[in-house]
Design a protein around this motif. Sequence first.
Motif, mmCIF file in Angstrom:
data_model
loop_
_atom_site.group_PDB
_atom_site.id
_atom_site.type_symbol
_atom_site.label_atom_id
_atom_site.label_comp_id
_atom_site.label_asym_id
_atom_site.label_seq_id
_atom_site.Cartn_x
_atom_site.Cartn_y
_atom_site.Cartn_z
ATOM 1 N N SER A 1 0.825 -1.209 0.000
ATOM 2 C CA SER A 1 0.000 0.000 0.000
ATOM 3 C C SER A 1 0.859 1.259 0.000
ATOM 4 O O SER A 1 0.507 2.254 -0.644
ATOM 5 C CB SER A 1 -0.945 -0.001 1.205
ATOM 6 O OG SER A 1 -0.229 -0.064 2.423
ATOM 7 N N ALA A 2 1.984 1.221 0.709
ATOM 8 C CA ALA A 2 2.863 2.389 0.739
ATOM 9 C C ALA A 2 3.401 2.700 -0.649
ATOM 10 O O ALA A 2 3.433 3.862 -1.080
ATOM 11 C CB ALA A 2 4.016 2.137 1.705
ATOM 12 N N HIS B 1 16.478 -1.299 1.596
ATOM 13 C CA HIS B 1 15.744 -0.885 2.788
ATOM 14 C C HIS B 1 16.193 -1.732 3.974
ATOM 15 O O HIS B 1 16.148 -2.968 3.926
ATOM 16 C CB HIS B 1 14.240 -1.051 2.575
ATOM 17 C CG HIS B 1 13.418 -0.720 3.781
ATOM 18 N ND1 HIS B 1 13.321 0.567 4.287
ATOM 19 C CD2 HIS B 1 12.654 -1.503 4.600
ATOM 20 C CE1 HIS B 1 12.537 0.561 5.345
ATOM 21 N NE2 HIS B 1 12.127 -0.676 5.564
ATOM 22 N N SER B 2 16.627 -1.085 5.033
ATOM 23 C CA SER B 2 17.115 -1.790 6.217
ATOM 24 C C SER B 2 15.974 -2.474 6.951
ATOM 25 O O SER B 2 14.839 -1.974 6.999
ATOM 26 C CB SER B 2 17.828 -0.819 7.170
ATOM 27 O OG SER B 2 18.980 -0.283 6.550
ATOM 28 N N TYR B 3 16.298 -3.598 7.559
ATOM 29 C CA TYR B 3 15.286 -4.406 8.247
ATOM 30 C C TYR B 3 14.827 -3.719 9.523
ATOM 31 O O TYR B 3 15.637 -3.269 10.332
ATOM 32 C CB TYR B 3 15.865 -5.781 8.572
ATOM 33 C CG TYR B 3 14.843 -6.766 9.087
ATOM 34 C CD1 TYR B 3 13.766 -7.153 8.312
ATOM 35 C CD2 TYR B 3 14.960 -7.307 10.368
ATOM 36 C CE1 TYR B 3 12.828 -8.059 8.770
ATOM 37 C CE2 TYR B 3 14.036 -8.215 10.838
ATOM 38 C CZ TYR B 3 12.965 -8.587 10.040
ATOM 39 O OH TYR B 3 12.038 -9.489 10.497
ATOM 40 N N ASN C 1 4.423 -2.006 11.065
ATOM 41 C CA ASN C 1 4.419 -0.638 11.575
ATOM 42 C C ASN C 1 4.166 0.341 10.431
ATOM 43 O O ASN C 1 4.971 0.448 9.498
ATOM 44 C CB ASN C 1 5.764 -0.339 12.246
ATOM 45 C CG ASN C 1 5.804 1.027 12.894
ATOM 46 O OD1 ASN C 1 4.830 1.784 12.837
ATOM 47 N ND2 ASN C 1 6.938 1.358 13.496
ATOM 48 N N LEU C 2 3.067 1.057 10.487
ATOM 49 C CA LEU C 2 2.743 1.998 9.418
ATOM 50 C C LEU C 2 3.777 3.113 9.304
ATOM 51 O O LEU C 2 3.940 3.696 8.231
ATOM 52 C CB LEU C 2 1.353 2.597 9.651
ATOM 53 C CG LEU C 2 0.175 1.623 9.545
ATOM 54 C CD1 LEU C 2 -1.141 2.345 9.814
ATOM 55 C CD2 LEU C 2 0.147 0.949 8.184
ATOM 56 N N ARG D 1 6.930 5.303 5.195
ATOM 57 C CA ARG D 1 7.630 6.470 4.659
ATOM 58 C C ARG D 1 9.074 6.123 4.300
ATOM 59 O O ARG D 1 9.591 6.534 3.264
ATOM 60 C CB ARG D 1 7.586 7.612 5.683
ATOM 61 C CG ARG D 1 8.367 8.855 5.277
ATOM 62 C CD ARG D 1 8.216 9.961 6.316
ATOM 63 N NE ARG D 1 8.546 9.501 7.645
ATOM 64 C CZ ARG D 1 9.800 9.416 8.122
ATOM 65 N NH1 ARG D 1 10.819 9.746 7.355
ATOM 66 N NH2 ARG D 1 10.017 9.000 9.357
ATOM 67 N N ARG D 2 9.716 5.325 5.143
ATOM 68 C CA ARG D 2 11.111 4.951 4.879
ATOM 69 C C ARG D 2 11.213 3.964 3.722
ATOM 70 O O ARG D 2 12.155 4.012 2.926
ATOM 71 C CB ARG D 2 11.725 4.372 6.163
ATOM 72 C CG ARG D 2 11.855 5.417 7.274
ATOM 73 C CD ARG D 2 12.497 4.860 8.524
ATOM 74 N NE ARG D 2 11.633 3.934 9.258
ATOM 75 C CZ ARG D 2 10.700 4.322 10.139
ATOM 76 N NH1 ARG D 2 10.494 5.609 10.369
ATOM 77 N NH2 ARG D 2 9.960 3.431 10.783
ATOM 78 N N LEU D 3 10.253 3.057 3.622
ATOM 79 C CA LEU D 3 10.205 2.127 2.491
ATOM 80 C C LEU D 3 10.139 2.884 1.171
ATOM 81 O O LEU D 3 10.902 2.611 0.232
ATOM 82 C CB LEU D 3 8.980 1.223 2.612
ATOM 83 C CG LEU D 3 9.094 -0.060 3.417
ATOM 84 C CD1 LEU D 3 7.697 -0.592 3.710
ATOM 85 C CD2 LEU D 3 9.889 -1.091 2.645
ATOM 86 N N VAL D 4 9.235 3.834 1.109
ATOM 87 C CA VAL D 4 9.037 4.611 -0.114
ATOM 88 C C VAL D 4 10.288 5.418 -0.451
ATOM 89 O O VAL D 4 10.720 5.486 -1.610
ATOM 90 C CB VAL D 4 7.814 5.531 0.046
ATOM 91 C CG1 VAL D 4 7.758 6.567 -1.065
ATOM 92 C CG2 VAL D 4 6.538 4.704 0.067
ATOM 93 N N ALA D 5 10.900 6.022 0.570
ATOM 94 C CA ALA D 5 12.108 6.816 0.338
ATOM 95 C C ALA D 5 13.252 5.946 -0.164
ATOM 96 O O ALA D 5 14.018 6.353 -1.055
ATOM 97 C CB ALA D 5 12.507 7.538 1.622
#
Length: 254
Positions: free
Chosen positions: A91-92, A138-140, A146-147, A151-155
């Motif tokens: 979804s992100a 993307h770091s684990y 956690n919603l 933001r970090r996933l997308v970045a």
Amino acid sequence: MPTASAEELRLRRELAAVYRLVAHFRMTDLIFTHISIRLPGPEHHFLINPYGLLFEEITASNLVKIDLSGHPVEPERSPHPVNPAGFVIHSAIHAARPDARCVLHTHTKAGCAVAAQEDGLLPLNQISLEFYGRLGYHSYEGVALNLAEQRRLVADLGGHPAMILRNHGLLTVGETPAQAFLRMYYLDKACEIQTNAMAGGAKLVLPDPEVCELTARQLTGEEHGSDLQDDQAYDLAWSALLRLLDRIAPGYRD
């Protein structure tokens, strides 16, 4: 599926085909991981697998339509539950990337192995060079529940077509299910080649960075001013894969 539009039916069949191909090429993790596609229209609806079915059981009609929160929007049409928690990653990305109509996530052995290596995907072969400089990391942060992680996933994905989720697995996106699948097929193959090469114990040979960048531009079509890899080669490969499914698992269209 009398209430589905012609476009939705087409997308259902394409997404079901991807599920069956992921199963055929042994990239599944039992009933876990997801492949999702955004349906056209302003409602922000998506198709995703019914929770509890193996990927080899997925058909066009048993895919579940969900909203951006991962909840079914037509529960009367499907007896199957969904796993909203597993849609956090999807979804992100769907919300942030209009071009990411299809999002594919796997936990393959080779993909998880490279995701655990500090240097990530190395430019060891022509297959891996498609992703040279075009792969996010993307770091684990634990199971993706956690919603705030969205933001970090997308970045970390940025504008890339693929990402390695460290200590977790692989992710690809595409404007079509075909594009997302073929990117995953080759990303996973690149990881498999890397783990095999490293297991041999010999010193590894890496091409010069200039050659790596040239090859990446050639493979993605940037060198020619058009995306030849996707528009031509990918179309031919996808057609061949659909012919394969029509021979071995035609029920995916049902």
